[in-house]
Write a protein that holds these residues in place. Structure first.
Motif, short mmCIF file in Angstrom:
data_model
loop_
_atom_site.label_atom_id
_atom_site.label_comp_id
_atom_site.label_asym_id
_atom_site.label_seq_id
_atom_site.Cartn_x
_atom_site.Cartn_y
_atom_site.Cartn_z
N SER A 85 47.61 5.39 44.12
CA SER A 85 49.08 5.00 44.84
C SER A 85 48.58 3.26 45.60
O SER A 85 47.48 3.09 45.27
N ASP A 86 49.07 2.48 46.01
CA ASP A 86 48.87 1.66 46.17
C ASP A 86 49.55 1.80 47.85
O ASP A 86 50.66 0.46 48.41
N ILE A 87 50.32 2.80 48.43
CA ILE A 87 50.76 3.16 49.34
C ILE A 87 49.93 2.91 50.58
O ILE A 87 49.34 4.20 51.03
N ALA A 88 49.42 2.02 51.44
CA ALA A 88 48.49 1.99 52.24
C ALA A 88 49.03 2.97 53.30
O ALA A 88 50.10 3.05 54.22
N ILE A 89 48.57 3.85 54.02
CA ILE A 89 48.40 4.43 55.86
C ILE A 89 48.10 3.34 56.46
O ILE A 89 47.01 3.15 57.16
N SER A 90 49.56 3.36 57.73
CA SER A 90 48.67 2.23 58.22
C SER A 90 48.04 2.31 59.88
O SER A 90 48.51 2.12 60.55
N ALA A 91 47.64 3.39 59.59
CA ALA A 91 47.48 4.59 60.50
C ALA A 91 47.54 4.10 61.98
O ALA A 91 47.14 4.66 63.02
N VAL A 92 48.80 4.78 61.63
CA VAL A 92 49.40 4.78 62.76
C VAL A 92 49.88 6.39 62.86
O VAL A 92 50.65 5.98 61.55
N TYR A 93 50.09 7.45 63.44
CA TYR A 93 50.36 8.35 63.51
C TYR A 93 51.18 9.94 63.72
O TYR A 93 50.85 9.46 65.42
N ILE A 94 52.12 9.88 63.84
CA ILE A 94 52.47 11.43 64.59
C ILE A 94 52.03 12.64 64.02
O ILE A 94 51.77 12.89 62.70
N PHE A 95 51.38 13.37 64.81
CA PHE A 95 50.58 14.86 64.71
C PHE A 95 50.57 15.91 65.51
O PHE A 95 51.31 15.60 66.43
N ASN A 96 51.08 17.25 64.77
CA ASN A 96 50.56 18.02 65.47
C ASN A 96 49.63 18.85 64.95
O ASN A 96 48.98 18.63 64.90
N ARG A 97 49.08 19.91 66.11
CA ARG A 97 47.93 20.58 66.09
C ARG A 97 46.76 20.69 65.13
O ARG A 97 45.75 20.80 65.59
N LYS A 98 47.83 20.53 63.81
CA LYS A 98 47.23 21.09 63.09
C LYS A 98 45.94 20.26 62.77
O LYS A 98 45.17 20.58 61.76
N ILE A 99 46.27 19.03 63.06
CA ILE A 99 45.15 17.92 62.21
C ILE A 99 43.70 18.32 63.34
O ILE A 99 42.70 18.03 62.66
N ILE A 100 43.31 18.54 64.02
CA ILE A 100 42.69 19.22 64.56
C ILE A 100 41.66 20.33 63.61
O ILE A 100 40.54 20.27 63.42
N GLU A 101 42.92 21.25 63.42
CA GLU A 101 42.01 22.51 63.02
C GLU A 101 41.70 21.45 61.29
O GLU A 101 40.80 21.76 60.96
#
Length: 157
Positions: A85-101
């Motif tokens: 893909s040519d779609i870059a992640i801009s390193a700004v995120y919204i997460f819920n607690r699942k990212i810790i897991e």
């Protein structure tokens, strides 16, 4: 990010993990999270050199969300040598607690990249959406020169 685990509760939270800033999109990302309640919201942009970035493999959801393209994230890659893909992640995120897991599930020995945690959340059945922003929505502030040029660009607008 795992060092912040004690501060993460059931509320969603922003992570800003880059030397760039977004000029637009923050309120729309919050609104997207509030309406769809995904586990991850990514702020995305198209790039000409995707192997330098975390990349999102996404499916267009067929419309816009407050003026931005809404995409469902199917997979992510960290600085791939053969990007899908040519779609870059801009390193700004919204997460819920699942990212810790998701981060805890990263195999020992691997560098702990947020992209790996996001991949684990998706592979575990979690939902991730993204807003495709324009390239003019991201300002690099990683050096004094970049910061100065970003400020000049901002105030010319």
């Amino acid at each position: 990010m795992l060092r912040a685990e004690d501060f993460v509760n059931s509320d969603p939270f922003f992570v800003h993990a880059d030397d760039g800033i977004l000029t637009i999109g923050y309120p729309e990302g919050v609104k997207l999270y509030d309406e769809l309640r995904p586990d991850v919201v990514l702020f995305l942009r198209r790039v000409s050199n995707p192997s330098r970035y975390g990349i999102a493999i996404a499916r267009d959801e067929g419309g816009s969300f407050d003026g931005f393209r809404l995409v469902r994230i199917l997979d992510v890659e960290e600085k791939p040598s053969n990007p899908r893909s040519d779609i870059a992640i801009s390193a700004v995120y919204i997460f819920n607690r699942k990212i810790i897991e998701g981060l805890r599930a990263v195999k020992a020995g691997n560098e702990l990249e947020l992209t790996y945690g996001i991949k684990n959340v998706i592979n575990g059945g979690g939902e991730a959406y993204g807003l495709l922003l324009g390239n003019d929505s991201w300002l690099n502030v990683g050096s004094v020169e970049d910061y100065f040029n970003s400020m000049v660009r901002t105030f010319k607008s």
